[in-house]
Scaffold this motif. Structure first.
Motif, mmCIF file in Angstrom:
data_model
loop_
_atom_site.group_PDB
_atom_site.id
_atom_site.type_symbol
_atom_site.label_atom_id
_atom_site.label_comp_id
_atom_site.label_asym_id
_atom_site.label_seq_id
_atom_site.Cartn_x
_atom_site.Cartn_y
_atom_site.Cartn_z
ATOM 1 N N UNK A 32 0.861 -1.177 0.000
ATOM 2 C CA UNK A 32 0.000 0.000 0.000
ATOM 3 C C UNK A 32 0.904 1.235 0.000
ATOM 4 N N UNK A 33 0.561 2.232 -0.809
ATOM 5 C CA UNK A 33 1.379 3.441 -0.922
ATOM 6 C C UNK A 33 0.555 4.644 -0.478
ATOM 7 N N UNK A 34 1.133 5.440 0.431
ATOM 8 C CA UNK A 34 0.457 6.613 0.964
ATOM 9 C C UNK A 34 1.409 7.806 0.959
ATOM 10 N N UNK A 35 0.859 9.016 1.016
ATOM 11 C CA UNK A 35 1.730 10.197 1.127
ATOM 12 C C UNK A 35 2.308 10.310 2.538
ATOM 13 N N UNK A 36 3.461 10.965 2.644
ATOM 14 C CA UNK A 36 4.006 11.300 3.953
ATOM 15 C C UNK A 36 3.330 12.590 4.404
ATOM 16 N N UNK A 43 -2.917 7.443 7.797
ATOM 17 C CA UNK A 43 -2.551 6.537 6.715
ATOM 18 C C UNK A 43 -1.808 5.307 7.239
ATOM 19 N N UNK A 44 -2.156 4.882 8.432
ATOM 20 C CA UNK A 44 -1.451 3.743 9.015
ATOM 21 C C UNK A 44 -2.427 2.587 9.188
ATOM 22 N N UNK A 45 -2.539 1.723 8.188
ATOM 23 C CA UNK A 45 -3.492 0.609 8.271
ATOM 24 C C UNK A 45 -2.986 -0.468 9.223
ATOM 25 N N UNK A 178 11.669 16.147 0.231
ATOM 26 C CA UNK A 178 11.797 16.137 -1.226
ATOM 27 C C UNK A 178 12.053 14.756 -1.793
ATOM 28 N N UNK A 179 12.972 14.025 -1.220
ATOM 29 C CA UNK A 179 13.436 12.815 -1.884
ATOM 30 C C UNK A 179 13.628 11.656 -0.907
ATOM 31 N N UNK A 180 12.687 11.481 0.009
ATOM 32 C CA UNK A 180 12.763 10.393 0.979
ATOM 33 C C UNK A 180 11.549 9.495 0.842
ATOM 34 N N UNK A 181 11.784 8.183 0.852
ATOM 35 C CA UNK A 181 10.712 7.201 0.972
ATOM 36 C C UNK A 181 10.903 6.446 2.278
ATOM 37 N N UNK A 182 9.785 6.113 2.915
ATOM 38 C CA UNK A 182 9.812 5.333 4.142
ATOM 39 C C UNK A 182 9.008 4.053 3.915
ATOM 40 N N UNK A 199 3.849 11.524 -3.429
ATOM 41 C CA UNK A 199 2.415 11.778 -3.336
ATOM 42 C C UNK A 199 2.156 12.968 -2.423
ATOM 43 N N UNK A 200 1.176 13.763 -2.769
ATOM 44 C CA UNK A 200 0.817 14.923 -1.958
ATOM 45 C C UNK A 200 -0.370 14.575 -1.065
ATOM 46 N N UNK A 201 -0.304 14.948 0.246
ATOM 47 C CA UNK A 201 -1.437 14.677 1.125
ATOM 48 C C UNK A 201 -2.671 15.438 0.671
#
Length: 206
Positions: A32-36, A43-45, A178-182, A199-201
């Protein structure tokens, strides 16, 4: 004269991030992909991640594109580095060796993963013998599985508590966002959540 990137940082982030997703998918994970965003609990299933009684592994990647100006190097921001080093040991630098856009399908193979706990110069030369050890993705992933890298959270509260300082910094420090994925993943259930800076919230009430 200011150097230029071989490939833009946004392209490096997008291609490499997608290949990490593909890696998890090939390993049998659901993603599942969500915005930060600041209110990470939105957004925490929890049921998706915690539906099997096993810990969650959490890690982040701060992507950096390769520059050239007489020599090849990655540009680092000392203020950003200090924030990551002080508060987010589970976020790693992802230095890309990618020089040609035509190699985008191999982006993950061109990634060097460094810890953020060592002093770094503003220009980190790609051919430097700095003594700072890096890993390629396969080795890094095995270290995640064996709990040598990343951070382990056993409850939903621990996960939120770990992510909350990061998301608060994201709001104040756009350069980090800018350029971080978690990524948070459950090894047993093979469920993964990716919090993406691409992704934008959504705006509440909009």
């Amino acid at each position: 004269m200011t150097g230029a990137t071989y490939v833009t940082e946004r392209q490096v982030e997008y291609w490499t991030s997608r290949q990490i997703e593909e890696f998890f998918l090939d390993a049998g994970h659901q993603i599942l992909v969500y915005p930060i965003e600041q209110r990470i609990e939105r957004y925490l299933p929890a049921d998706f991640l915690y539906n099997i009684d096993s810990p969650i592994k959490l890690f982040g990647i701060q992507y950096k594109a390769l520059y050239h100006n007489g020599s090849d190097y990655w540009k680092l921001d000392q203020r950003q580095h200090d924030i990551l080093n002080r508060s987010f040991p589970w976020i790693y630098y992802g230095f890309s060796d990618l020089k040609k856009s035509s190699d985008f399908r191999n982006s993950l193979h061109y990634l060097r993963i460094y810890e953020n706990n060592k002093p770094v110069p503003p220009k980190f030369l790609s051919n430097t013998n700095s003594g700072i050890i890096y890993a390629r993705w396969a080795v890094f992933y095995e270290h995640l599985l064996s709990c040598k890298r990343g951070v382990v959270t056993s409850t939903i509260k621990e996960l939120i508590d770990t992510l909350s300082p990061y998301t608060e910094q994201v709001i104040r420090q756009d350069s980090i966002n800018n350029i971080v994925d978690v990524f948070a993943f459950n090894i047993e259930s093979k469920n993964t959540v990716k919090f993406s800076s691409q992704l934008k919230p959504s705006i509440e009430g909009g």
